[in-house]
Design a protein around this motif. Structure first.
Motif, short mmCIF file in Angstrom:
data_model
loop_
_atom_site.label_atom_id
_atom_site.label_comp_id
_atom_site.label_asym_id
_atom_site.label_seq_id
_atom_site.Cartn_x
_atom_site.Cartn_y
_atom_site.Cartn_z
N VAL A 13 -11.92 1.15 -7.42
CA VAL A 13 -11.80 -0.28 -7.13
C VAL A 13 -10.73 -0.90 -8.03
N ALA A 14 -10.76 -0.55 -9.33
CA ALA A 14 -9.78 -1.10 -10.27
C ALA A 14 -8.38 -0.66 -9.88
N GLY A 15 -8.23 0.56 -9.46
CA GLY A 15 -6.92 1.06 -9.03
C GLY A 15 -6.43 0.33 -7.80
N THR A 16 -7.32 0.11 -6.87
CA THR A 16 -6.94 -0.60 -5.65
C THR A 16 -6.54 -2.03 -5.97
N LEU A 17 -7.36 -2.71 -6.77
CA LEU A 17 -7.05 -4.10 -7.16
C LEU A 17 -5.79 -4.17 -8.01
N GLY A 18 -5.65 -3.25 -8.94
CA GLY A 18 -4.47 -3.23 -9.81
C GLY A 18 -3.21 -2.96 -9.01
N GLY A 19 -3.28 -2.04 -8.07
CA GLY A 19 -2.13 -1.74 -7.22
C GLY A 19 -1.71 -2.95 -6.40
N SER A 20 -2.69 -3.65 -5.85
CA SER A 20 -2.41 -4.87 -5.08
C SER A 20 -1.75 -5.91 -5.96
#
Length: 174
Positions: A13-20
Motif C-alpha cells: 500500500v505504501a509503495g502504491t501511494l508513494g509511487g502515485s
C-alpha cells in the motif's frame, strides 16, 4: 494473518501511494517548467514587439525632424520663416527627443550607438538653424555648411535603420 503478511500488505500500500505521489509531483514539476517556457517565450515576443514599435517610431520621427530641418533651412534662405514654421520645427524636435529617450531604455548598445550619432547630428544642425534664424551664426558658420550637414544625416539614418532591422532579425547580419 501473520505479521509478515501485514508488513508485506503495508509495504505494498505504501509503495502504491508513494509511487502515485512521486508521479504526481513529477507531473507538477513538468507543468511548471512548461509554463515557465511559455512565459519566457511570451516575454521574448513582447520585447521584440516593443523594440519593433520603438524603432519604427524613432525612425519615423528622426526622418521627420531631418525633413523639418531641411524645410526650415530653405525657408531661412528664402527669408520667409513664420511662427507656424518655428512651431513645426519645435514639434518635430520634441517628437524625436521623446522617441530617442524611449530608445535609450530599450535598444541594445549597437543600435543605440547609431541612434546617438543621428541624435547628435540632428541637434548640431538644429543649433545651426536656430543661430541663423536669430541672425547670430558662429564664426565661419554658413547656410551652405548647414545644408551639407543636414544632407549627411540621411546616410546616418540609413545606417541606423539597417542596424535596427538587423536587431529585429529582418535583415541578415553582415
Amino acid at each position: 494473518m501473520d505479521l509478515s503478511a501485514v508488513i508485506i500488505a503495508v509495504a505494498g500500500v505504501a509503495g502504491t501511494l508513494g509511487g502515485s505521489l512521486l508521479t504526481q509531483r513529477a507531473a507538477e514539476r513538468a507543468r511548471r517548467r512548461e509554463l515557465e517556457l511559455v512565459r519566457d517565450h511570451e516575454d521574448v515576443r513582447e520585447y521584440l514587439l516593443l523594440r519593433r514599435t520603438c524603432y519604427a517610431e524613432l525612425n519615423r520621427d528622426a526622418r521627420q525632424f531631418t525633413t523639418a530641418l531641411n524645410r526650415h533651412l530653405h525657408l531661412l534662405r528664402e527669408g520667409g520663416v513664420e511662427e507656424a514654421d518655428k512651431h513645426a520645427l519645435e514639434e518635430a524636435k520634441r517628437a524625436h527627443r521623446d522617441r530617442y529617450s524611449a530608445a535609450q531604455m530599450i535598444a541594445p548598445d549597437d543600435v543605440l550607438a547609431r541612434a546617438s550619432t543621428v541624435n547628435q547630428a540632428l541637434n548640431k544642425v538644429y543649433g545651426q538653424v536656430k543661430r541663423m534664424e536669430r541672425g547670430e551664426p558662429e564664426p565661419g558658420e554658413t547656410m551652405a555648411d548647414a545644408f551639407h550637414a543636414q544632407a549627411e544625416i540621411w546616410d546616418m539614418l540609413r545606417a541606423m535603420r539597417t542596424m535596427m532591422r538587423r536587431d529585429l532579425g529582418v535583415s541578415a547580419p553582415e
